[in-house]
Design a protein around this motif. Structure first.
Motif, mmCIF file in Angstrom:
data_model
loop_
_atom_site.group_PDB
_atom_site.id
_atom_site.type_symbol
_atom_site.label_atom_id
_atom_site.label_comp_id
_atom_site.label_asym_id
_atom_site.label_seq_id
_atom_site.Cartn_x
_atom_site.Cartn_y
_atom_site.Cartn_z
ATOM 1 N N TYR A 92 0.847 -1.195 0.000
ATOM 2 C CA TYR A 92 0.000 0.000 0.000
ATOM 3 C C TYR A 92 0.880 1.242 0.000
ATOM 4 O O TYR A 92 1.902 1.300 0.697
ATOM 5 N N ARG A 98 -3.935 10.545 -0.407
ATOM 6 C CA ARG A 98 -4.719 9.830 -1.420
ATOM 7 C C ARG A 98 -4.034 8.514 -1.754
ATOM 8 O O ARG A 98 -2.825 8.475 -1.990
ATOM 9 N N THR A 99 -4.781 7.432 -1.789
ATOM 10 C CA THR A 99 -4.222 6.137 -2.112
ATOM 11 C C THR A 99 -3.761 6.125 -3.561
ATOM 12 O O THR A 99 -4.546 6.325 -4.484
ATOM 13 N N PHE A 101 -1.467 3.442 -4.586
ATOM 14 C CA PHE A 101 -1.281 2.025 -4.911
ATOM 15 C C PHE A 101 -1.811 1.186 -3.772
ATOM 16 O O PHE A 101 -1.515 1.439 -2.607
ATOM 17 N N ASP A 102 -2.593 0.168 -4.107
ATOM 18 C CA ASP A 102 -3.092 -0.779 -3.105
ATOM 19 C C ASP A 102 -3.313 -2.112 -3.810
ATOM 20 O O ASP A 102 -4.419 -2.425 -4.248
ATOM 21 N N TRP A 105 -2.309 0.018 -9.139
ATOM 22 C CA TRP A 105 -2.451 1.473 -9.183
ATOM 23 C C TRP A 105 -3.909 1.892 -9.028
ATOM 24 O O TRP A 105 -4.790 1.317 -9.652
ATOM 25 N N LYS A 106 -4.161 2.881 -8.190
ATOM 26 C CA LYS A 106 -5.505 3.407 -7.968
ATOM 27 C C LYS A 106 -5.681 4.762 -8.650
ATOM 28 O O LYS A 106 -6.740 5.383 -8.536
ATOM 29 N N ARG A 108 -5.245 6.492 -12.433
ATOM 30 C CA ARG A 108 -5.048 6.110 -13.830
ATOM 31 C C ARG A 108 -3.926 6.886 -14.508
ATOM 32 O O ARG A 108 -3.111 6.330 -15.219
#
Length: 262
Positions: A92, A98-99, A101-102, A105-106, A108
């Motif tokens: 993570y 802000r996330t 990568f979890d 990739w989150k 784009r």
């Protein structure tokens, strides 16, 4: 010997983290960098190499942290993951609340992530030789959609604050090594990123110039509440950090630094 740059207090404060987090959230609400169990594997099967094996990290806005370790320990791989240059294998990662990568990739548009929210400072300044100093710094905000006039205004403001405003129309080849690195720092800061990744930024500099660069990074972090990770082998600057992450065999270990200051 170069003069230390003037204080960055003349620059306008930026309370909102460049689009990260919920609208209107300030940097006090969240860590600027949060990493949990981050891993990176190269190759497959018997040839696989685990460069990162579960890295944990938490860095506050306005904090300058050193990242140290022997060659091959995973420093460069970690920096590339944090900079969204390569994709982690697992774990993570959040930038500015802000996330990013979890498990995948989150976000784009990684190019926009890098351009607008992550500043990079390298061992070499990598200034564009056919652009003058101002245009080298103004290029990123122009690519982000700002007008030429506004981008150049921001660039000149930063160059003045970093005490290289008098070199605004010079070619990179006309600058000293310390001046080139200040211009590179201005370029990293110009889009007001919540995160700056500095990879051996003082390696080619003598002691006084190296400490000047560290002063600049600390003032930048304080002014903009920017979290800065400095990868370094430079024994001259390691004692300046209050907090260090030592990476060994793909894992990070948090340590208290000497915190002597530059």
């Amino acid at each position: 010997m170069e003069r230390p740059p003037r204080s960055l207090r003349s620059l306008p404060p930026e309370g909102v983290l460049s689009g990260f987090g919920r609208p209107g959230a300030t940097e006090l609400d969240m860590p600027a960098i949060e990493v949990r169990g981050l891993s990176k594997r190269y190759g497959e099967g018997d040839a696989a190499v685990d460069a990162l094996k579960g890295v944990d990290m938490r860095i506050a806005p306005g904090e300058v942290v050193g990242l140290i370790g022997p060659s091959g320990s995973g420093k460069s791989t970690l920096l590339k993951c944090l900079g969204a240059v390569i994709e982690p294998t697992g774990g993570y990662m959040a930038l500015g609340g802000r996330t990013a990568f979890d498990g995948g990739w989150k976000i784009r548009d990684l190019r926009s992530l890098r351009r607008d929210n992550i500043g990079f400072v390298f061992q070499a300044p990598y200034l564009i030789p056919f652009l003058d100093v101002t245009d080298n710094v103004a290029l990123l905000p122009m690519l982000a959609g700002k007008s030429n006039r506004e981008a150049r205004r921001q660039a000149v403001e930063l160059l003045e604050a970093l005490d290289v405003g008098h070199r605004a129309k010079a070619a990179p080849s006309e600058l000293s090594g310390g001046e080139q690195q200040r211009v590179a720092i201005a370029r990293a800061l110009v889009n007001r990123p919540p995160v700056v990744l500095a990879d051996e930024p003082t390696a080619p500099l003598d002691s006084e110039r190296a400490l000047n660069v560290v002063r600049i990074l600390n003032r930048m972090a304080e002014q903009y509440r920017t979290a800065i990770i400095v990868v370094t082998h430079d024994e001259k600057i390691i004692p300046t950090f209050r907090r260090l992450y030592r990476i060994r065999d793909g894992r990070t270990f948090e340590e208290a630094g000497e915190g002597r200051g530059p």
